[in-house]
Scaffold this motif. Structure first.
Motif, PDB file in Angstrom:
ATOM      1  N   TYR A 382       0.810  -1.218   0.000  1.00  0.00           N
ATOM      2  CA  TYR A 382       0.000   0.000   0.000  1.00  0.00           C
ATOM      3  C   TYR A 382       0.846   1.272   0.000  1.00  0.00           C
ATOM      4  O   TYR A 382       0.316   2.371  -0.066  1.00  0.00           O
ATOM      5  N   GLU A 391       1.822   9.368   2.513  1.00  0.00           N
ATOM      6  CA  GLU A 391       0.930   8.227   2.245  1.00  0.00           C
ATOM      7  C   GLU A 391      -0.510   8.587   2.609  1.00  0.00           C
ATOM      8  O   GLU A 391      -1.446   8.373   1.831  1.00  0.00           O
ATOM      9  N   ASN A 394      -1.858  11.946   0.533  1.00  0.00           N
ATOM     10  CA  ASN A 394      -2.046  11.675  -0.892  1.00  0.00           C
ATOM     11  C   ASN A 394      -3.222  10.739  -1.122  1.00  0.00           C
ATOM     12  O   ASN A 394      -4.009  10.926  -2.046  1.00  0.00           O
ATOM     13  N   ARG A 395      -3.336   9.726  -0.266  1.00  0.00           N
ATOM     14  CA  ARG A 395      -4.472   8.810  -0.364  1.00  0.00           C
ATOM     15  C   ARG A 395      -5.779   9.557  -0.077  1.00  0.00           C
ATOM     16  O   ARG A 395      -6.780   9.394  -0.781  1.00  0.00           O
ATOM     17  N   LYS A 398      -6.770  11.737  -2.992  1.00  0.00           N
ATOM     18  CA  LYS A 398      -7.226  10.949  -4.149  1.00  0.00           C
ATOM     19  C   LYS A 398      -8.680  10.526  -4.013  1.00  0.00           C
ATOM     20  O   LYS A 398      -9.414  10.449  -5.007  1.00  0.00           O
ATOM     21  N   LEU A 438      -5.025   3.660   5.786  1.00  0.00           N
ATOM     22  CA  LEU A 438      -5.216   3.998   4.370  1.00  0.00           C
ATOM     23  C   LEU A 438      -6.485   3.357   3.811  1.00  0.00           C
ATOM     24  O   LEU A 438      -7.225   3.973   3.030  1.00  0.00           O
TER      25      LEU A 438
END
Length: 546
Positions: A382, A391, A394-395, A398, A438
């Motif tokens: 991931y 991490e 950005n996730r 998105k 995440l």
């Protein structure tokens, strides 16, 4: 003279203000069995890595670290490689070749051993581990437990004097885990190999350790024999680290007034419990009301290759909306495969999967991923960025997640202190928590978890369990494949055993675990003669049976 000695030893990662190890003083005598435990990120892996300079992380060191009274930095490369062996948490992380025989030969070839020496040592090790029938097997066909045994065998071919093990049973089923620990104990007792073991599964390891070290934020919090540490934790009223003791010991310390001899094994626990005045419990109430089915697997059959046997064979499963369902089973039984089929990652050769009554593979892939979240057992899959913070943000960007949701998960999983660290450089437990964060950012309706507690300490594990309960209360459905029997017993609504391609039992946890012999909790093993339905420490302590 100690074989290994940390003297006022500290270590700090580059760019970090806080020390990962702080003023460590620890002596390891030849042939000692040392157990290291503590929260995820407390410094366990970092401490072990200091003893292998070829994998030691970059950073600032102070103090001294000696091996046979010689600074570890000055140890020549051959002695480093042969004298001190290490087995990692991830079985696949240590494997470099394709076949078992090649993997066994690899380390000896690298150190330039003669063919005669290689043949003699390999002949011994293959006999010792009963690996004759696997010698020419492709490694990708081995189970997680078999791979970990292969890693151990490869290290032992170099005849090390010290063996470092970094949570080596985290991916093993309960039976394979006990077999592996038994093998480590035999190596320690029969061959006087010094063992330094980092582990979260403590029930099987506490009884065989000579010394227990509990780390907290890089410092040694407790140090001594298992019984001395257990009594010190209890006498101090340390509620946090009381959770790190084996369930047998916690039960004894809570219920026994004399406290003469803390039990660590099931045999010791049963001997103590038989003299206790315990009353039959009333814990067998089962809710049989009809529930809505959100995922239905009908006659599912799946194999990876045409010539290979079926991994799933006419499997049927109804998953109820808003439940936590745990699936147990041995390494290689098909748990991960089943989760991937239910997630839509693998399409079965036969049978159908339905989501809310609609055929799963008729639903557009983007829509499927919006409703079904999947956490693989390898969290590294991931990670795409250079820091933990990148991490998460950005996730979140998105999938249009709200900033307050990102901050909530950072706080919940205690990631604030490692936001600037590279995801590959954090501990195994921290990797697991980051990957779960995440996945949860998308707020899926169904959450599929493959070994969610792998590498997780008892306190974080409890927090994750309570999080799952709160998500369930909000209507989320959770299916997890797990080797963690205690976690499944505590937090599941139903539990099942996957065997021979199908689920052979699917019951409420108290019914499921109280009828199992191997796949059951430590508490049930001790109490089943007196309290057949007791499966958790809380069942005995808080229900006032005495």
């Amino acid at each position: 003279m100690a074989e290994i000695e940390f003297i006022d030893y500290s270590f700090k990662y580059p760019g970090e203000d806080k020390k990962a190890l702080d003023n460590i003083n620890l002596a390891v005598e030849e042939g000692e069995f040392i157990l290291i435990c503590g929260p995820s990120g407390s410094g366990k892996s970092t401490l072990l890595q200091q003893l292998k300079k070829e994998i030691a992380p970059e950073g600032i060191r102070s103090g001294r670290l000696l091996y046979n009274n010689k600074d570890i930095i000055d140890l020549d490369d051959f002695a480093q490689a042969s004298d001190i062996g290490i087995v990692f948490q991830e079985p696949d992380a240590q494997i470099v070749t394709d076949k078992v025989i090649n993997e066994l030969a690899f380390s000896m070839e690298n150190l330039g051993y003669s063919l005669d020496t290689m043949g003699r040592r390999m002949g011994e090790i293959v006999q010792f581990f009963a690996m004759e029938d696997k010698l020419y097997e492709d490694i990708h066909n081995l189970s997680g437990g078999q791979k970990q045994i292969l890693n151990l065998a490869s290290i032992l071919l170099l005849q090390p004097k010290v063996l470092l093990l970094d949570e080596p049973t985290s991916q093993l089923d309960p039976i394979s885990s006990r077999d592996f620990i038994q093998m480590i104990e035999n190596l320690n007792k029969d061959y006087s190999i010094s063992i330094i073991l980092s582990e979260h599964r403590l029930d099987d390891v506490f009884p065989i350790a000579d010394k227990v070290i509990i780390l907290d934020e890089g410092e040694i919090k407790y140090k001594g024999s298992p019984r001395d540490v257990a009594m010190e934790v209890y006498n101090k009223g340390d509620k946090v680290f009381f959770n790190y003791l084996p369930d047998i010991s916690k039960l004894y310390l809570k219920l026994d007034r004399e406290k003469n001899h803390i039990p660590f094994t099931v045999r010791e626990g049963k001997s103590w419990a038989k003299n206790m005045d315990l009353e039959e419990n009333n814990l067998d109430e089962i809710n049989n009301e009809e529930k809505e089915v959100i995922i239905k697997a009908k006659n599912i059959s799946f194999r990876y290759e045409r010539e290979r046997p079926l991994v799933l064979n006419k499997l049927n499963l109804n998953v109820h909306k808003g439940e936590i369902l745990s699936i147990l089973g041995g390494n290689g039984s098909g748990k991960s495969t089943l989760l991937r089929v239910l997630a839509g990652g693998y399409k079965p050769q036969y049978g159908e999967v339905y989501f809310n009554g609609e055929k799963l593979f008729k639903i557009h892939q983007k829509e499927r991923y919006k409703h079904i979240g999947y956490l693989d057992q390898n969290p590294i899959l991931y990670f795409l960025h250079e820091s933990v913070k990148e991490e998460i943000y950005n996730r979140g960007e998105k999938i249009n997640a709200k900033e307050r949701d990102m901050e909530y998960l950072i706080d919940l999983f205690e990631l604030k202190e490692i936001l600037n660290r590279h995801p590959y450089d954090i501990s195994g437990g921290e990797k697991q928590k980051l990957a779960l964060a995440l996945v949860l950012l998308a707020k899926p309706k169904v959450l599929l978890l493959d070994e969610p507690t792998k590498g997780i300490d008892p306190i974080s594990k409890s927090k994750i369990g309570n999080l799952l309960l709160s998500l369930k209360e909000k209507g989320m459905t959770i299916i997890m494949a797990t080797h963690d029997v205690e976690f499944a017993a505590r937090f599941s609504d139903r539990s099942g055993l996957l065997f021979d391609g199908d689920i052979k039992a699917l019951e409420e946890p108290r019914e499921f675990f109280s009828q199992n012999y191997f796949y059951t909790t430590t508490i049930n093993r001790i109490m089943r003669d007196k309290l057949p339905k007791a499966i958790l420490y809380e069942d005995v302590v808080f229900n006032e049976y005495i």
